[in-house]
Design an enzyme around this catalytic site. Structure first.
Site, PDB file in Angstrom:
ATOM      1  CG  HIS A 187     -64.271  87.846  19.121  1.00  0.00           C
ATOM      2  ND1 HIS A 187     -64.883  89.047  19.345  1.00  0.00           N
ATOM      3  CD2 HIS A 187     -63.608  87.974  17.959  1.00  0.00           C
ATOM      4  CE1 HIS A 187     -64.591  89.863  18.363  1.00  0.00           C
ATOM      5  NE2 HIS A 187     -63.822  89.242  17.510  1.00  0.00           N
ATOM      6  CD  GLU A 426     -83.136  82.222   4.432  1.00  0.00           C
ATOM      7  OE1 GLU A 426     -82.671  81.649   5.427  1.00  0.00           O
ATOM      8  OE2 GLU A 426     -82.519  83.102   3.814  1.00  0.00           O
ATOM      9  CG  ASP A 450     -84.037  82.440   8.910  1.00  0.00           C
ATOM     10  OD1 ASP A 450     -84.381  82.827  10.045  1.00  0.00           O
ATOM     11  OD2 ASP A 450     -82.979  82.787   8.365  1.00  0.00           O
ATOM     12  CB  CYS A 497     -77.610  75.180   3.430  1.00  0.00           C
ATOM     13  SG  CYS A 497     -78.611  76.659   3.303  1.00  0.00           S
TER      14      CYS A 497
HETATM   15  C1  PEP Z   1     -81.252  78.966   7.564  1.00  0.00           C
HETATM   16  O1  PEP Z   1     -82.009  79.904   7.819  1.00  0.00           O
HETATM   17  O2  PEP Z   1     -81.582  77.766   7.647  1.00  0.00           O
HETATM   18  C2  PEP Z   1     -79.862  79.231   7.137  1.00  0.00           C
HETATM   19  C3  PEP Z   1     -79.079  78.280   6.681  1.00  0.00           C
HETATM   20  O3  PEP Z   1     -79.410  80.497   7.267  1.00  0.00           O
HETATM   21  P1  PEP Z   1     -78.994  81.160   8.670  1.00  0.00           P
HETATM   22  O4  PEP Z   1     -79.011  80.075   9.712  1.00  0.00           O
HETATM   23  O5  PEP Z   1     -77.650  81.732   8.441  1.00  0.00           O
HETATM   24  O6  PEP Z   1     -80.071  82.162   8.848  1.00  0.00           O
HETATM   25 MG    MG Z   2     -81.478  81.907   7.243  1.00  0.00          MG
END
Ligand code: PEP
Ligand code: MG
Length: 539
Positions: A187, A426, A450, A497
């Protein structure tokens, strides 16, 4: 000067005096004058605690969002728990002890019971029981002011901060915080991100820092206590530069994300909560490129129902008012654990039972989410994205469940909007078969966090591997390029992303590769826009 390191939650500099937060040990008298008076005192204190918790809930909803605030509703309910209340009343009546003593004793007994349970979720409830009984005891002993008023802004240093404590902090005075305990999903960390203030977790702290001048350097993940003048001046300049840069960026609001030679790119934001949408709009993002829906599950005490999820997705879609909202289906597992899922302990959780693997084997969980998403699609521009894909089979299976949900909803007479479906790229497997995958979906979003972990075989949770971690590794960059080329053969658009999307030293490289979209944390939107607008791809 003392230097202590930790895990940084947010890049930034905070300079101010330390306020060491120590949980007060109330002096409790066990002497009881009259049983009836003590029983009444307990009832009144319980009611007062519940009123305080209701106020904390309202404050937390505004400051940190519904999911974060939900913990206070649970505390209110726990205070009405029959077993807990009866056991307090019995200590007062049978042992002839004071209300404060009874609450403290019953609280400890219940907390220990929870702490000794095997179930991780129930184990974690021990802290909640301690938190609520301390609140009632503090009311009974007149000690219910945890944070003294302060005229000066301060940096909070604490062993840990309970949700009820963080929310009581006077945010206008809070410069940053440093804790010993807590994880990046705690949190405390969530609050730091939502408040946009520097914070460190996992830091060796000392009570002796109390009242001393300190600097949190979120860029270098450390705190300096009694910094020397040189460091103070350097980091203060950096802090002021950060503020000035943020102010300068404001003039980019409303401007297009277009390069000097006229190439336009979509610039979206990543969120984890409804409460992040305010930041998305403030920073003028063109849409939401990644809503990490698992945060809804992480902040719930049990599986969120279809209706609960629908309300959240609908709210986000409506707030974004026709702008694209890409909602990623549940990506739980690995570092993101919710105890009520009762996932088995795994030797290699990052390679384990997670994300789409759970959804494809637990249709009950998956369908509740997909139905909620489809229902919300009637209220805005919603897209659905599946995480951790390694095969075409998984995409077909996920789309089949989506189709089943769509048919059910249509039969129920529910309105459904136009949706795009996409997948996260990923895993190296997904990159290698990107052409086949692209034929099945409307878009790809590259999860570089990832993808880097799996390509370099480096556990992203293991800080001791940092020296080996190269976020610009040519293998990862080649994978991104390969993905874009494969996708465009099938008119499938591609975004990034992962964290790399906000790395402006790579923006030009990504644009040259033909990336169509970047989705970054809301605070980075204007900085990335500035970089895009300075690039000339024809040069
Ligand atoms: C990633 O793996 O780049 C991603 C955006 O997902 P997360 O960081 O939530 O695993
Ligand atoms: Mg990811």
């Amino acid at each position: 000067m003392i230097t202590a390191t930790g895990k940084s939650i947010l890049k930034g500099i905070a300079i101010g005096k330390v306020k060491f937060f120590k949980k007060e040990q109330a002096k409790i008298s066990d002497v009881v004058s009259d049983v009836e008076t003590e029983l009444k005192k307990f009832e009144e204190a319980k009611k007062k605690a519940q009123t305080q918790l209701r106020a904390l809930y309202d404050k937390a909803v505004v400051e940190a969002g519904e999911n974060y605030a939900a913990i206070f509703q649970i505390h209110i309910m726990m205070l009405d728990d029959d077993n807990f209340v009866t056991s307090i009343q019995e200590i007062i009546k049978n042992q002839k002890k004071s209300a404060a003593y009874a609450v403290k004793t019953a609280g400890e007994t219940f907390a220990e019971k929870f702490a000794s349970m095997d179930d991780e979720y129930l184990k974690a409830r021990a802290a909640d029981v301690r938190d609520i009984s301390a609140r009632v005891v503090n009311i009974l002993t007149g000690n219910d002011k945890n944070f003294e008023e302060s005229d000066e802004p301060f940096i909070i240093v604490a062993e840990d901060l309970a949700p009820s404590e963080t929310v009581q902090l006077d945010k206008s005075k809070l410069l940053g915080f440093v804790t010993h305990l807590g994880s990046t999903n705690s949190h405390t960390a969530i609050l730091a991100r939502s408040m946009n203030i520097p914070a460190l977790i996992g830091t060796e702290i000392s009570e002796e820092w109390d009242g001393k001048l300190a600097i949190i350097d979120g860029y270098n993940s450390c705190i300096y206590i009694e910094p020397n003048d040189d460091l103070l001046q350097t980091l203060d300049k950096k802090r002021i530069r950060d503020i000035q840069q943020r102010a300068l960026l404001q003039e980019l609001k409303g401007k297009p994300n277009v390069t000097l030679d006229g190439t336009e790119i979509k610039l979206y934001a990543n969120i984890g909560n409804v409460s992040d949408v305010g930041m998305v709009l403030q920073n003028d993002a063109g849409g939401i490129g990644l809503f990490r829906s698992e945060f809804i599950y992480l902040h719930s005490e049990d599986f969120p129902t279809e209706d609960e999820q629908f309300a959240i997705y609908k709210q986000v879609a409506e707030m974004m008012d026709g702008k694209k909202v890409i909602i990623r289906t549940l990506d739980i597992g690995a570092d993101k654990q919710a105890d009520y899922f009762r996932l088995p302990k795994e030797d290699n959780p990052a390679l384990g039972y997670r994300a789409i693997r759970i959804c494809l084997t637990r249709h009950d969980i998956f369908k509740a989410q997909l139905r909620a998403l489809l229902r919300a699609s009637a209220f805005g521009n919603v897209s659905i994205m599946f995480p951790m894909i390694i095969s075409v089979r998984e995409v077909l299976d996920a789309k089949a469940v989506l189709e089943e949900c769509r048919r059910e909803l249509i039969a129920e007479g529910v309105n459904i909007g136009e949706i795009e479906t996409g997948i996260m790229i990923e895993t190296p497997a997904a990159v290698m078969i990107a052409e086949d995958l692209a034929a099945e979906v409307d878009f790809f979003s590259i999860g570089t966090n990832d993808l880097t972990q799996y390509t370099l075989a480096i556990d992203r949770q293991n800080p001791s591997l940092d020296p080996f971690y190269d976020s610009h590794h040519p293998a990862v960059l080649k994978m991104i390029e390969q993905t874009v080329t494969a996708a465009h053969k099938h008119e499938c658009w591609v975004g990034i992303c992962g964290e790399l999307g906000a790395d402006t030293s790579l923006t030009e490289t990504f644009l040259k590769m033909g990336i169509d979209e970047l989705s970054v944390n809301p605070g980075s939107i204007l900085n990335v826009r500035k970089t895009i607008r300075s690039i000339d791809l024809k040069r």
